[in-house]
Each structure stands twice: as structure tokens, then as C-alpha cells.
Design a protein around this motif. Structure first.
Motif, PDB file in Angstrom:
ATOM      1  N   THR A 210       0.827  -1.210   0.000  1.00 53.15           N
ATOM      2  CA  THR A 210       0.000   0.000   0.000  1.00 53.15           C
ATOM      3  C   THR A 210       0.853   1.248   0.000  1.00 53.15           C
ATOM      4  O   THR A 210       0.577   2.218  -0.737  1.00 53.15           O
ATOM      5  CB  THR A 210      -0.927  -0.010   1.234  1.00 53.15           C
ATOM      6  N   LEU A 211       1.905   1.258   0.801  1.00 53.48           N
ATOM      7  CA  LEU A 211       2.809   2.416   0.814  1.00 53.48           C
ATOM      8  C   LEU A 211       3.501   2.600  -0.533  1.00 53.48           C
ATOM      9  O   LEU A 211       3.665   3.727  -1.011  1.00 53.48           O
ATOM     10  CB  LEU A 211       3.848   2.244   1.925  1.00 53.48           C
ATOM     11  N   THR A 212       3.904   1.476  -1.146  1.00 49.70           N
ATOM     12  CA  THR A 212       4.562   1.558  -2.452  1.00 49.70           C
ATOM     13  C   THR A 212       3.620   2.131  -3.510  1.00 49.70           C
ATOM     14  O   THR A 212       4.006   3.005  -4.308  1.00 49.70           O
ATOM     15  CB  THR A 212       5.048   0.166  -2.887  1.00 49.70           C
ATOM     16  N   VAL A 213       2.389   1.644  -3.522  1.00 46.23           N
ATOM     17  CA  VAL A 213       1.413   2.177  -4.480  1.00 46.23           C
ATOM     18  C   VAL A 213       1.159   3.656  -4.232  1.00 46.23           C
ATOM     19  O   VAL A 213       1.075   4.464  -5.170  1.00 46.23           O
ATOM     20  CB  VAL A 213       0.102   1.364  -4.393  1.00 46.23           C
ATOM     21  N   GLY A 214       1.054   4.039  -2.960  1.00 42.49           N
ATOM     22  CA  GLY A 214       0.836   5.449  -2.652  1.00 42.49           C
ATOM     23  C   GLY A 214       1.969   6.326  -3.121  1.00 42.49           C
ATOM     24  O   GLY A 214       1.752   7.426  -3.649  1.00 42.49           O
TER      25      GLY A 214
ATOM     26  N   ASN B 120       1.649  11.643 -10.262  1.00 40.89           N
ATOM     27  CA  ASN B 120       0.837  12.854 -10.333  1.00 40.89           C
ATOM     28  C   ASN B 120       1.677  14.113 -10.553  1.00 40.89           C
ATOM     29  O   ASN B 120       1.175  15.102 -11.036  1.00 40.89           O
ATOM     30  CB  ASN B 120       0.020  13.011  -9.054  1.00 40.89           C
ATOM     31  N   HIS B 121       2.942  14.041 -10.201  1.00 44.49           N
ATOM     32  CA  HIS B 121       3.809  15.220 -10.331  1.00 44.49           C
ATOM     33  C   HIS B 121       4.792  15.118 -11.478  1.00 44.49           C
ATOM     34  O   HIS B 121       5.330  16.122 -11.935  1.00 44.49           O
ATOM     35  CB  HIS B 121       4.590  15.459  -9.036  1.00 44.49           C
ATOM     36  N   SER B 122       5.059  13.884 -11.939  1.00 44.19           N
ATOM     37  CA  SER B 122       5.997  13.718 -13.054  1.00 44.19           C
ATOM     38  C   SER B 122       5.751  12.373 -13.695  1.00 44.19           C
ATOM     39  O   SER B 122       4.921  11.581 -13.239  1.00 44.19           O
ATOM     40  CB  SER B 122       7.447  13.810 -12.546  1.00 44.19           C
ATOM     41  N   ASN B 123       6.476  12.123 -14.733  1.00 48.63           N
ATOM     42  CA  ASN B 123       6.370  10.847 -15.415  1.00 48.63           C
ATOM     43  C   ASN B 123       7.362   9.812 -14.904  1.00 48.63           C
ATOM     44  O   ASN B 123       7.494   8.727 -15.475  1.00 48.63           O
ATOM     45  CB  ASN B 123       6.616  11.048 -16.936  1.00 48.63           C
ATOM     46  N   PHE B 124       8.082  10.157 -13.828  1.00 48.99           N
ATOM     47  CA  PHE B 124       9.089   9.240 -13.274  1.00 48.99           C
ATOM     48  C   PHE B 124       8.410   8.188 -12.395  1.00 48.99           C
ATOM     49  O   PHE B 124       7.563   8.529 -11.588  1.00 48.99           O
ATOM     50  CB  PHE B 124      10.089  10.052 -12.444  1.00 48.99           C
ATOM     51  N   ARG B 125       8.849   6.953 -12.608  1.00 46.46           N
ATOM     52  CA  ARG B 125       8.361   5.850 -11.769  1.00 46.46           C
ATOM     53  C   ARG B 125       9.432   5.440 -10.789  1.00 46.46           C
ATOM     54  O   ARG B 125      10.585   5.243 -11.151  1.00 46.46           O
ATOM     55  CB  ARG B 125       7.972   4.633 -12.637  1.00 46.46           C
ATOM     56  N   LEU B 126       9.043   5.305  -9.529  1.00 48.43           N
ATOM     57  CA  LEU B 126      10.023   4.994  -8.501  1.00 48.43           C
ATOM     58  C   LEU B 126      10.540   3.565  -8.612  1.00 48.43           C
ATOM     59  O   LEU B 126      11.716   3.292  -8.409  1.00 48.43           O
ATOM     60  CB  LEU B 126       9.389   5.192  -7.106  1.00 48.43           C
ATOM     61  N   TRP B 127       9.654   2.612  -8.962  1.00 46.98           N
ATOM     62  CA  TRP B 127      10.091   1.216  -8.995  1.00 46.98           C
ATOM     63  C   TRP B 127      10.094   0.727 -10.446  1.00 46.98           C
ATOM     64  O   TRP B 127       9.150   0.906 -11.156  1.00 46.98           O
ATOM     65  CB  TRP B 127       9.152   0.332  -8.151  1.00 46.98           C
TER      66      TRP B 127
END
Length: 305
Positions: free
Chosen positions: A287-291, A298-305
Motif C-alpha cells: 500500500t505504501l509503495t502504491v501510494g 501525479n507530479h511527473s512521469n518518473f516511476r520509482l520502482w
């Protein structure tokens, strides 16, 4: 006599018991090192290995799948990766099988609480030591001993003037009690407490004797037969039978007798609660990862994972 047995740990701790601390630490360190080197091997691989962009975290998750008995849909085609994976997967299968069998063994036959088994462990413990103040032999013997363990026992020894108050001191402070072995085995049967036990290692040996008037001519003959009875174990057997008979008359049995009556019990939810804790932790992390991903998207096109 040693203090009461410590309470059993919560059943959900069973998830950590199959391996000791050193094994868990070695497994974590090995997984991190192998993940780093495997990531270097597949950094130039153009094939699809993960469902998203290749990074160190994704490699770590992918390498952990075999430890959790999860199959991998694709294998990298980079040179040298397959022999590397064969060694890692073989090790993971052994670890996974060992973990499952050990946790099943613990859940079905849980380990008894840890006891104090030696005088050294008693000296290093936090439990106070009590004995009746009926002479200076034992305190002086401990204080003047060349053994540092005995001197530490002397430092934590408390002498009780009123012998009848020793029970309250021992029970209130969870302490240990010094007394003769035979007397203690009789005395403890009248205490309204279960879970106390005896330390098999003794401070000094005791002897069994038969008193005769000085100058009795048949002393040598009695000594010969008494020595045979002691060496054959008859004296210990008679003593144990008398103690057991007395303890039964007081409504208490020995630890050895209780241990022979193993009580079988079905598994309960308490035995399996560790799996639900892990499942809840996984849901929380997901849930934290999805959040976090939603916030970044919502702020950029960068994906964390």
C-alpha cells in the motif's frame, strides 16, 4: 534450586526460530551481495526479465522469489547468468526446505523455556541468591574460593535470618535458593508454585554415611557392603523412590514424571498468527509503495520502482 521457569515467548515468534541470528544475518548479507553482482551481469541484457524497468530493487525482489518458493517466468540471456542462477537457486531450495521443516517442528513440538544449567550461568544471571543464615561455612567457602564463578555467587548471596521467610524472598524476587539436595527435594514439594527446578551442578558433593559408636568392630564389614550399594546405584534408587513417594503424598510429581506424559494438542490460530503478521506487513508495504508511485506519477512521469 533455581528460580521459576521464564514464560514461554509468544507463538508468533516461531517465524524467527528456524534459524539463529547468525544465519539470518548471513542470509541477508549474502542476498545483498548476490543481488549486486547479478545486477551487474544483467545490466546489459535487453531481454524482458522483469515486468518493469530493471533496477537494483527489482533485482533484489526477483532474486528473493525462489526463497519464497515462487517461480520465475523468464531467465536472463546474458552470458554467465545461468550457472550463477543454478548455484543460487540450489542454495535457496535448501534454505527454504530447512526453514519449512524447522518451523513445522517448532510448532508441533515447541522448545521448553531456557533454563539455567550451570553455576556460571547462575552467577551471570540477574537472579539473587538466598540461603538460611545457619553457619559461615558456605558463605566463606564461596568468598574464599579460587574459582571466579564461586566468588561471583558470593557477591550476590543473601543470608536470611528467619528460615521460614526464605520462601517469600525467593518467590517475590524470583531468586535461587541454596540448600542440601535431599532437603530441598522434600521442601519444594510443599511450596504452592510450579515451574521451579533444580540445578544439576552442585556447589560441593555430599556423602551418605551410617553412624556407629566409636570402636565398633564391624565397621569395616558395613563399609564394604555400603560401598557396594552406593556403587551399584541402590542408594540413589531408594532415595529417589522415597522422595517420589513423599511428593506424591503432597499432590506433586517430579518434572521427569510429567515429561513422560506428553500432551498432544491440535494447532490453533495462535500457532499460525506469524503468517498473518507477515501477510499484514506485506499488504502495508504494498500500500505504501502504491501510494508513493501514485504521488510521483501525479507530479511527473518518473516511476520509482
Amino acid at each position: 534450586m533455581c528460580p521459576q521457569l521464564p514464560p514461554s515467548p509468544p507463538r508468533w515468534h516461531a517465524v524467527f526460530y528456524p534459524f539463529n541470528t547468525i544465519t539470518w544475518s548471513a542470509l541477508a548479507a549474502t542476498l545483498i551481495i548476490i543481488t549486486f553482482f547479478f545486477h551487474l551481469l544483467i545490466s546489459t541484457d535487453s531481454s524482458v526479465v522483469y515486468n518493469h524497468k530493471i533496477d537494483v530493487v527489482s533485482t533484489l525482489v526477483w532474486m528473493t522469489r525462489v526463497l519464497l518458493s515462487q517461480a520465475v517466468p523468464h531467465i536472463p540471456s546474458s552470458p554467465g547468468t545461468r550457472p550463477f542462477l543454478v548455484c543460487w537457486w540450489l542454495m535457496s531450495l535448501v534454505l527454504a526446505a530447512s526453514y519449512v521443516t524447522n518451523i513445522i517442528a517448532y510448532i508441533t513440538v515447541p522448545d521448553p523455556p531456557a533454563k539455567i544449567n550451570t553455576l556460571r550461568e547462575l552467577a551471570n544471571s540477574i537472579h539473587p541468591l538466598y540461603m538460611g543464615d545457619y553457619g559461615t561455612f558456605v558463605p566463606r567457602y564461596l568468598a574464599t574460593s579460587h574459582d571466579p564463578v564461586y566468588r561471583r555467587l558470593s557477591q550476590k548471596l543473601h543470608l536470611i535470618q528467619n528460615y521460614s521467610e526464605i520462601k517469600s524472598y525467593v518467590l517475590e524476587n524470583n531468586g535461587a535458593f541454596i540448600e542440601g539436595t535431599a532437603y530441598m527435594e522434600y521442601e519444594i514439594s510443599s511450596w504452592p508454585v510450579r515451574g521451579m527446578y533444580y540445578l544439576e551442578e552442585t556447589l560441593f558433593p555430599y556423602t551418605t554415611a551410617w553412624a556407629f559408636q566409636k570402636g565398633t568392630p564391624w565397621v569395616d564389614t558395613f563399609n564394604r557392603y555400603l560401598r557396594r550399594m552406593v556403587e551399584s546405584g541402590l542408594v540413589d534408587r531408594w532415595r529417589n523412590e522415597e522422595i517420589l513417594r513423599y511428593r506424591k503424598s503432597q499432590g506433586r510429581v517430579t518434572t521427569k514424571e510429567r515429561s513422560t506424559r506428553r500432551r498432544l494438542r491440535p494447532l490453533s490460530l495462535e500457532d499460525l498468527q506469524s503468517a498473518f503478521y507477515i501477510l499484514g506487513l506485506g499488504y502495508l508495504i504494498s500500500t505504501l509503495t502504491v501510494g508513493i508511485e501514485v504521488a510521483y506519477n501525479n507530479h511527473s512521469n518518473f516511476r520509482l520502482w
